[in-house]
Motif scaffolding. Structure first.
Motif, PDB file in Angstrom:
ATOM      1  N   LEU A   1       0.700  -1.026  -0.247  1.00  0.00           N
ATOM      2  CA  LEU A   1       0.198   0.212  -0.014  1.00  0.00           C
ATOM      3  C   LEU A   1       0.868   1.154   0.103  1.00  0.00           C
ATOM      4  N   ASP A   2       0.693   2.180  -1.046  1.00  0.00           N
ATOM      5  CA  ASP A   2       1.438   3.215  -0.970  1.00  0.00           C
ATOM      6  C   ASP A   2       1.192   4.198  -0.145  1.00  0.00           C
ATOM      7  N   LEU A   3       2.470   4.585   0.756  1.00  0.00           N
ATOM      8  CA  LEU A   3       2.199   5.685   1.882  1.00  0.00           C
ATOM      9  C   LEU A   3       1.283   6.861   1.603  1.00  0.00           C
ATOM     10  N   VAL A   4       1.381   7.452   0.410  1.00  0.00           N
ATOM     11  CA  VAL A   4       0.553   8.752   0.224  1.00  0.00           C
ATOM     12  C   VAL A   4      -0.797   8.392   0.115  1.00  0.00           C
ATOM     13  N   GLU A   5      -1.452   7.100  -0.690  1.00  0.00           N
ATOM     14  CA  GLU A   5      -2.672   6.697  -0.743  1.00  0.00           C
ATOM     15  C   GLU A   5      -3.155   6.176   0.749  1.00  0.00           C
ATOM     16  N   ALA A   6      -2.253   5.786   1.342  1.00  0.00           N
ATOM     17  CA  ALA A   6      -2.673   5.253   2.824  1.00  0.00           C
ATOM     18  C   ALA A   6      -2.929   6.244   3.715  1.00  0.00           C
ATOM     19  N   ALA A   7      -2.457   7.538   3.417  1.00  0.00           N
ATOM     20  CA  ALA A   7      -2.785   8.666   4.329  1.00  0.00           C
ATOM     21  C   ALA A   7      -4.184   8.937   4.442  1.00  0.00           C
ATOM     22  N   ALA A   8      -5.181   8.464   3.196  1.00  0.00           N
ATOM     23  CA  ALA A   8      -6.675   8.686   3.658  1.00  0.00           C
ATOM     24  C   ALA A   8      -7.279   7.604   4.295  1.00  0.00           C
ATOM     25  N   LEU A   9      -6.444   6.752   4.971  1.00  0.00           N
ATOM     26  CA  LEU A   9      -7.271   5.702   5.633  1.00  0.00           C
ATOM     27  C   LEU A   9      -7.349   5.750   7.151  1.00  0.00           C
ATOM     28  N   PRO A  10      -6.380   6.402   8.108  1.00  0.00           N
ATOM     29  CA  PRO A  10      -6.328   6.435   9.293  1.00  0.00           C
ATOM     30  C   PRO A  10      -7.605   6.949   9.847  1.00  0.00           C
TER      31      PRO A  10
END
Length: 320
Positions: free
Chosen positions: A122-131
């Motif tokens: 999972l890309d860290l930039v895209e992952a920032a949408a999930l917390p």
């Protein structure tokens, strides 16, 4: 450049997005039980807009400069004394907690229980949408105890928590009705909504009855509470900042008057919940939805876009 400092998003007075700027502040050192995280990205949340404008000054105080940024993704850069469960180089996501903001920066220190590992691939930039999706997990699974076959109404279905709730509601076996702007109805359908309705073209009384109502707006709670079936549950993660006392008073009074208590909570995830989030992603029940990615220098533009409404998922800011 002095490696004892770092770039961070700051503001020196309350106001609109134009008060935000990128300045330099001391780079933090992890205290015992903390880790230092090299931030790769963070998302913009509604609470930050309220804090920046001064509507939360009772909690944030009036000392400047103040910071923004609630959640983040990145890599562990250093460990404080006694920090366990993570290692330098681990890819993590997390939140700074309820005591303030500050993840809109190149580095952030955080207690180890406030982070979890980002799933491989999972890309860290895209992952920032999930917390923020941890709030949807708590609302549906723990607060509402959503069951297969129940009818779920998600208000604000295209937003950060809302889009996650639509995905999870579908995965949990509910019949999902999504309320969103007309321009976002196709988007919420792609997330798994069985029914998608323009919230501006329908009265709540025309929507029917639901076993669970998840509200992300905090307004008109009385009207949406009337949609509950006997035994139905309503969860809200917001309150009306323009009528704060009345809004909080109604939530409190709902426990003793009328059909169904309105359950209010503020997301405060810890490691176990981040582990649950990672599992939902790894098993395909939840995917990130990034509307637009901004560079750090354009954090004000990201705030402006969120305030304008109509977001599809999350506005994410990349920290290069």
């Amino acid at each position: 450049m002095d490696d004892r400092t770092m770039r961070a998003v700051l503001f020196d007075r309350f106001g609109g997005p134009e008060v935000l700027y990128v300045g330099r502040v001391p780079r933090p050192e992890p205290a015992p039980g903390e880790v230092l995280v090299r931030v790769r990205a963070f998302s913009v949340n509604g609470g930050e807009l309220a804090a920046r404008s001064g509507r939360l000054r009772l909690f944030t105080g009036r000392k400047f400069p103040q910071r923004v940024g609630l959640d983040f993704t990145g890599e562990v850069a250093a460990l404080g004394a006694g920090a366990t469960g993570v290692a330098v180089g681990d890819r993590v996501w997390g939140v700074v907690g309820r005591t303030g903001f500050g993840s809109a920066a190149e580095y952030v220190t955080v207690r180890t229980e406030r982070i979890g590992r980002v799933p491989d691939g999972l890309d860290l930039v895209e992952a920032a949408a999930l917390p923020v999706a941890t709030t949807a997990i708590t609302a549906l699974r723990d607060k509402a105890r959503l069951r297969p076959g129940e009818r779920l109404l998600v208000r604000g279905a295209a937003g950060g928590v809302g889009n996650a709730a639509v995905q999870l509601g579908r995965a949990y076996g509910a019949e999902v009705t999504a309320l969103a702007r007309a321009a976002n109805l196709d988007f919420v359908r792609t997330l798994g909504a069985h029914h998608a309705t323009d919230h501006r073209s329908v009265s709540p009384s025309d929507l029917g009855l639901f076993d669970v109502v998840l509200d992300t707006a905090g307004t008109d709670l009385r009207a949406f509470r009337r949609l509950l079936t006997p035994g139905g549950r309503m969860v809200t993660i917001a309150f009306d900042l323009t009528r704060l006392a009345a809004s909080l008073g109604y939530i409190a009074a709902s426990a003793v008057h009328g059909r169904g208590r309105v359950r209010f909570f503020s997301g405060n995830p810890k490691r176990a919940l981040f582990d649950d989030l990672a599992r939902e992603v790894a098993e395909g029940r939840l995917r990130p939805a990034v509307d637009t990615c901004f560079p750090l220098e354009e954090t004000a533009a990201a705030h402006r876009a969120l305030a304008a409404g109509g977001v599809r998922g999350k506005y994410v800011v990349r920290v290069d």
